[in-house]
Design a protein around this motif. Structure first.
Motif, PDB file in Angstrom:
ATOM      1  N   UNK A   1      14.330 -47.991 -48.337  1.00 23.31           N
ATOM      2  CA  UNK A   1      15.103 -48.828 -47.416  1.00 23.31           C
ATOM      3  C   UNK A   1      15.342 -48.107 -46.095  1.00 23.31           C
ATOM      4  N   UNK A   2      15.612 -46.798 -46.183  1.00 21.23           N
ATOM      5  CA  UNK A   2      15.858 -46.025 -44.968  1.00 21.23           C
ATOM      6  C   UNK A   2      14.643 -45.953 -44.067  1.00 21.23           C
ATOM      7  N   UNK A   3      13.445 -45.847 -44.655  1.00 18.45           N
ATOM      8  CA  UNK A   3      12.220 -45.797 -43.844  1.00 18.45           C
ATOM      9  C   UNK A   3      12.050 -47.090 -43.066  1.00 18.45           C
ATOM     10  N   UNK A   4      12.233 -48.212 -43.736  1.00 19.80           N
ATOM     11  CA  UNK A   4      12.081 -49.507 -43.056  1.00 19.80           C
ATOM     12  C   UNK A   4      13.122 -49.661 -41.955  1.00 19.80           C
TER      13      UNK A   4
ATOM     14  N   UNK B   1       9.218 -49.810 -34.222  1.00 17.17           N
ATOM     15  CA  UNK B   1       7.863 -49.358 -34.537  1.00 17.17           C
ATOM     16  C   UNK B   1       7.275 -50.322 -35.564  1.00 17.17           C
ATOM     17  N   UNK B   2       6.265 -51.065 -35.167  1.00 17.44           N
ATOM     18  CA  UNK B   2       5.694 -52.076 -36.050  1.00 17.44           C
ATOM     19  C   UNK B   2       4.243 -51.775 -36.443  1.00 17.44           C
ATOM     20  N   UNK B   3       3.726 -50.648 -35.967  1.00 21.46           N
ATOM     21  CA  UNK B   3       2.313 -50.314 -36.238  1.00 21.46           C
ATOM     22  C   UNK B   3       2.261 -48.860 -36.690  1.00 21.46           C
ATOM     23  N   UNK B   4       2.137 -48.628 -38.006  1.00 20.96           N
ATOM     24  CA  UNK B   4       2.282 -47.287 -38.558  1.00 20.96           C
ATOM     25  C   UNK B   4       1.111 -46.962 -39.482  1.00 20.96           C
ATOM     26  N   UNK B   5       0.867 -45.666 -39.658  1.00 18.64           N
ATOM     27  CA  UNK B   5      -0.122 -45.190 -40.619  1.00 18.64           C
ATOM     28  C   UNK B   5       0.584 -44.557 -41.807  1.00 18.64           C
ATOM     29  N   UNK B   6      -0.130 -44.479 -42.937  1.00 18.61           N
ATOM     30  CA  UNK B   6       0.442 -43.942 -44.166  1.00 18.61           C
ATOM     31  C   UNK B   6      -0.445 -42.824 -44.707  1.00 18.61           C
ATOM     32  N   UNK B   7       0.174 -41.727 -45.111  1.00 20.65           N
ATOM     33  CA  UNK B   7      -0.521 -40.641 -45.823  1.00 20.65           C
ATOM     34  C   UNK B   7       0.220 -40.442 -47.133  1.00 20.65           C
TER      35      UNK B   7
ATOM     36  N   UNK C   1       5.339 -50.663 -52.958  1.00 19.69           N
ATOM     37  CA  UNK C   1       6.704 -50.998 -52.542  1.00 19.69           C
ATOM     38  C   UNK C   1       6.800 -51.148 -51.024  1.00 19.69           C
ATOM     39  N   UNK C   2       6.216 -50.199 -50.287  1.00 17.02           N
ATOM     40  CA  UNK C   2       6.323 -50.226 -48.839  1.00 17.02           C
ATOM     41  C   UNK C   2       5.547 -51.389 -48.232  1.00 17.02           C
TER      42      UNK C   2
ATOM     43  N   UNK D   1       7.683 -54.378 -48.492  1.00 15.68           N
ATOM     44  CA  UNK D   1       8.803 -54.330 -47.552  1.00 15.68           C
ATOM     45  C   UNK D   1       8.319 -54.477 -46.116  1.00 15.68           C
ATOM     46  N   UNK D   2       7.149 -53.923 -45.805  1.00 16.06           N
ATOM     47  CA  UNK D   2       6.575 -54.082 -44.470  1.00 16.06           C
ATOM     48  C   UNK D   2       6.316 -55.555 -44.172  1.00 16.06           C
ATOM     49  N   UNK D   3       5.760 -56.248 -45.149  1.00 17.41           N
ATOM     50  CA  UNK D   3       5.419 -57.655 -44.959  1.00 17.41           C
ATOM     51  C   UNK D   3       6.659 -58.483 -44.666  1.00 17.41           C
ATOM     52  N   UNK D   4       7.739 -58.176 -45.345  1.00 21.65           N
ATOM     53  CA  UNK D   4       8.979 -58.939 -45.146  1.00 21.65           C
ATOM     54  C   UNK D   4       9.608 -58.656 -43.786  1.00 21.65           C
TER      55      UNK D   4
END
Length: 833
Positions: free
Chosen positions: A187-190, A198-204, A217-218, A221-224
């Protein structure tokens, strides 16, 4: 020590040696499992001979030595405080997991059962009473420990792992977590991304079960929340490092991470500490690649805002010291960390640490050598170091990536975990000693405490630690606390400080758990001017659209079908018309010369039927060109299957006629009764009716229809004919294959019969061509998409039609047109004889 058992003397024997452990005696024991040392094998290279560097070397994550010291510091404080355990002392036994499953099992068993005073076949003295174990840091280590400790119901307090499988209190009732619930971190990340728009992010992410759960999970949450993931990079858990510069550059060239190539400026890192080490090597290698390969400069983007999760600490190890990695690449990183405070007296405790300070410390030598790059005697890595240690080295001189003097989150968790076990022991022993009459008996009660007796008190534990924080576990055995948000500020001397810029609290109202002071954040120097030009907007494009290269707006997808003006369509149409023209010409030649011997020799009527069907076969390929519609979808496969069945059944009838004609020449043969047009027509009709029946059933149950495929090809919409029932489509192809196989076998058997003009051998060749074409068609059809799939079927139709026409009729046309003197009855009879 000498003890006597049945008049037999037994001496203290030397225990089995494990290179890294720390044992300190006491009345009650707490075990510890560190993740301080790794045995890293250099990446195997097959273009050079093996050498000494190929030997496994213990690499110390020097920063994690503070975890061990925090454990010892807490034990020391408790033993000096008469209010916690007034009638007993705490001893400890710390091992290392070596980040290896087998060694984790081994060392966990050693904590439970290894005695430092024993003789073979005799029990000498009192067995160490382990009442709880603290560990591990990683999810894998915690899970392996739980396999052993769960059998004995000994409390295990994890100080860094968010392992999902251990949250099941039915399967793992003995496991507790000195870390908050991981869902709060999601929840904190979102909320952090939304706070800074920031709406355009990369994931590692680390490539394991935890990483997959994080992604699922992310993404949801990103989609919502209208956030898009630009790329996802999975990092293997068991990675190998090479200290040689050329190897680092080679790795980046061969497996350049996608997040270094895309334009996303914000990268979220989920994993464990080896992940950040891998990331540091990759970025260092990318910078080296830019220097070695200039064309990489426009491809690589190493200036990012890094967001790290609480499992990760910014640690450097010996490999990164060799390749001269610089922590400044992570300047401005934002980290979620386990909440911590400075422990009073801990810095002073760290200042007295030196290689000779404790005889029982089995970790200090390797730590000291790798932290200060010097050599101590009797050490496992001394042979690889040149300069001797002077004895004047101090921990405060080390850069923060190698050791911190401030209390780090995992050390704070270990400190609280030790106190949690100590207070649980205090409650247990207090309940027991109220029934004791003497201090000596009180001592005995302490020695008889079992680890399983602590569970009822651990579930209800609540106390204030020496830093003033309340330590309480929730119903899931997790720390009822939150996270700190810190900002990494780096310096040219390769050190850094962590500045607290916010917090994440579980008691806050939903959606407002994050509190952050953006004004205190020091951003990446290369991004400070362009990170917030305007609030970003990020929407998911409809299925029939895709985003442009700059991801600024959606554009319609391109329609993909075999249009008439397409080059493939023009070639296909021209080929089909040319083939139909040639077939019509052959049919015209046979009609014109219908009374000649060679035309009459092999059933003239069947020849006309075969040529007509081949003419229609070449023309039916035109149904596959153009935009699919309801009519063409219904006719494409059914007309193709039926017409080809007519052609194949005609060939089968011609071959059977050859066999019957030969058999009828024998004296007394009854085969003469089967001769004639009726049998040939019956074969053609019956074989065609079966295929027609399959097609009718297809159209009646699940007919083909025009459809759109928006997923098989990016940025394109495929306009296609959905076959309706793939089973019926392959039944049509299968029946054609059956007719071709039967025709081939019959023709092969009749190829040498002495008929007047035996065309069986030509039919054999034609069936070989036909079967070869359609056998290669199926895998080609399944592996292509869009207009190329349609083109593959058109090619197969035209190729197989051409094969039948050329193999069967070209020899006859040659005689009719070029050798008319051979086209007479006398010549054919002479050939027959």
């Amino acid at each position: 020590m000498v003890c006597k058992v049945h008049n037999v003397k037994c001496m203290k024997s030397k225990p089995v040696y494990i290179p890294h452990e720390w044992h300190d005696p006491g009345d009650l024991f707490i075990g510890g499992m560190a993740s301080h040392i790794h045995y890293i094998s250099p990446k195997p290279l097959f273009n050079r001979k093996p050498h000494q560097s190929s030997i496994n070397i213990p690499f110390v994550v020097t920063k994690f030595y503070q975890h061990i010291l925090a454990f010892v510091f807490a034990i020391d404080e408790i033993n000096k405080n008469p209010k916690v355990l007034p009638n007993a002392t705490l001893g400890f036994h710390i091992y290392d997991s070596y980040s290896n499953s087998r060694m984790t099992y081994r060392t966990t068993l050693d904590v439970l059962f290894k005695s430092h005073h024993f003789a073979p076949n005799y029990k000498c003295g009192i067995q160490e009473n382990v009442v709880g174990i603290i560990g591990g840091m990683s999810s894998d280590t915690s899970f392996r420990m739980a396999d052993i400790l769960g059998l004995y119901k000994i409390p295990q307090i994890s100080y860094g792992s968010f392992e999902l499988r251990l949250n099941d209190k039915i399967k793992h009732p003995s496991v507790y977590h000195m870390v908050p619930n991981e869902g709060l971190q999601y929840q904190g990340i979102v909320q952090l991304l939304l706070h800074f728009t920031w709406k355009w992010v990369g994931l590692v992410v680390v490539d394991d079960e935890g990483g997959e759960n994080f992604l699922q999970t992310m993404e949801s949450m990103f989609l919502k929340n209208g956030i898009c993931s630009a790329s996802t990079e999975r990092v293997i858990k068991n990675m190998k490092f090479s200290p040689e510069l050329s190897d680092i550059v080679y790795d980046v060239k061969s497996i350049l991470p996608s997040f270094l190539r895309n334009k996303a400026k914000v990268i979220i890192i989920y994993g464990e500490n080896p992940t950040i080490a891998w990331l540091g090597c990759m970025i260092t290698g990318a910078m080296m690649s830019q220097a070695v390969f200039p064309h990489y400069k426009n491809l690589l983007s190493t200036a990012k805002v890094w967001i790290t999760t609480a499992q990760i600490d910014f640690t450097w190890h010996a490999v990164q010291k060799v390749i001269d990695s610089d922590i400044q690449m992570f300047h401005g990183a934002i980290s979620f960390e386990i909440h911590s405070k400075e422990l009073q007296g801990f810095r002073e405790f760290l200042q007295i640490v030196n290689p000779l300070w404790e005889d029982g410390d089995g970790f200090i030598k390797d730590f000291w050598e790798q932290a200060f790059s010097c050599s101590l005697s009797n050490s496992s890595v001394s042979t690889f170091l040149v300069n001797p240690c002077t004895g004047e080295e101090v921990l405060e001189s080390l850069p923060a990536p190698f050791f911190e003097m401030n209390t780090i989150g995992h050390s704070y968790s270990i400190y609280n975990a030790v106190y949690t076990l100590a207070y649980a022991l205090h409650i247990t022993c207090s309940a027991r000693t109220t029934q004791a009459r003497t201090g000596a008996r009180s001592k005995l009660f302490h020695q008889n405490v079992e680890g399983w007796q602590l569970h009822s008190f651990l579930r209800l534990i609540s106390f204030n630690n020496t830093a003033g924080d309340e330590i309480t576990l929730n119903e899931h055995g997790e720390l009822a606390s939150g996270f700190d948000i810190t900002n990494l500020v780096t310096f040219p001397n390769k050190s850094y400080i962590r500045v607290k810029v916010g917090s994440l609290g579980p008691q806050a109202p939903s959606g407002k758990e994050l509190v952050i002071d953006g004004g205190r954040i020091k951003w990446n120097r290369d991004l400070a001017q362009c990170l917030f030009p305007s609030p970003e907007t990020c929407i998911h494009c409809p299925e029939d659209q895709h985003s442009n290269k700059d991801h600024s707006h959606c554009i319609p997808n391109i329609s993909n079908f075999l249009a008439f003006d397409d080059t493939l369509a023009i070639v296909s149409t021209s080929s089909a018309l040319l083939l139909s023209l040639v077939t019509a010409m052959v049919l015209g030649i046979f009609i014109k010369h219908r009374d000649t011997a060679i035309v009459k020799a092999n059933n003239r009527s069947l020849t006309y039927i075969l040529l007509t069907s081949l003419l229609l076969c070449s023309l039916c390929s035109l149904l596959f060109i153009g935009m699919p519609n309801e009519a063409t979808c219904l006719l494409r496969q059914t007309s193709f299957g039926t017409i080809f069945s007519v052609a194949l059944s005609s060939i089968l009838a011609k071959t059977i006629s050859v066999i019957l004609a030969f058999m009828a020449t024998k004296p007394g043969s009854r085969m003469r009764n089967w001769m004639g047009q009726r049998l040939a027509y019956s074969i053609v009709l019956s074989c065609t009716v079966v295929q027609a029946g399959i097609c009718i059933l297809w159209l009646a149950t699940s007919p083909p229809f025009p459809d759109l495929d928006m997923h098989s090809m990016t940025e394109q919409i495929i306009l296609l004919c959905n076959e309706g029932s793939a089973t019926m489509f392959y039944c049509v192809l299968g029946y054609m294959g059956f007719l071709a196989t039967v025709s081939f076998n019959v023709a092969f058997l009749a190829r040498k019969l002495p008929d007047s003009f035996n065309e069986a051998k030509f039919i054999t060749f034609s069936m070989l061509v036909f079967c070869s074409v359609w056998l290669s068609f199926v895998p080609t059809y399944l592996s292509t998409r869009g207009k190329y799939m349609v083109a593959a079927e058109i090619f197969s139709i035209l190729a197989s039609t051409s094969g039948l026409l050329a193999c069967i009729f070209s020899p006859k046309c040659y005689i009719i047109l070029a050798k008319p003197e051979l086209n007479n009855r006398e010549h054919l009879i002479r050939r027959k004889n």
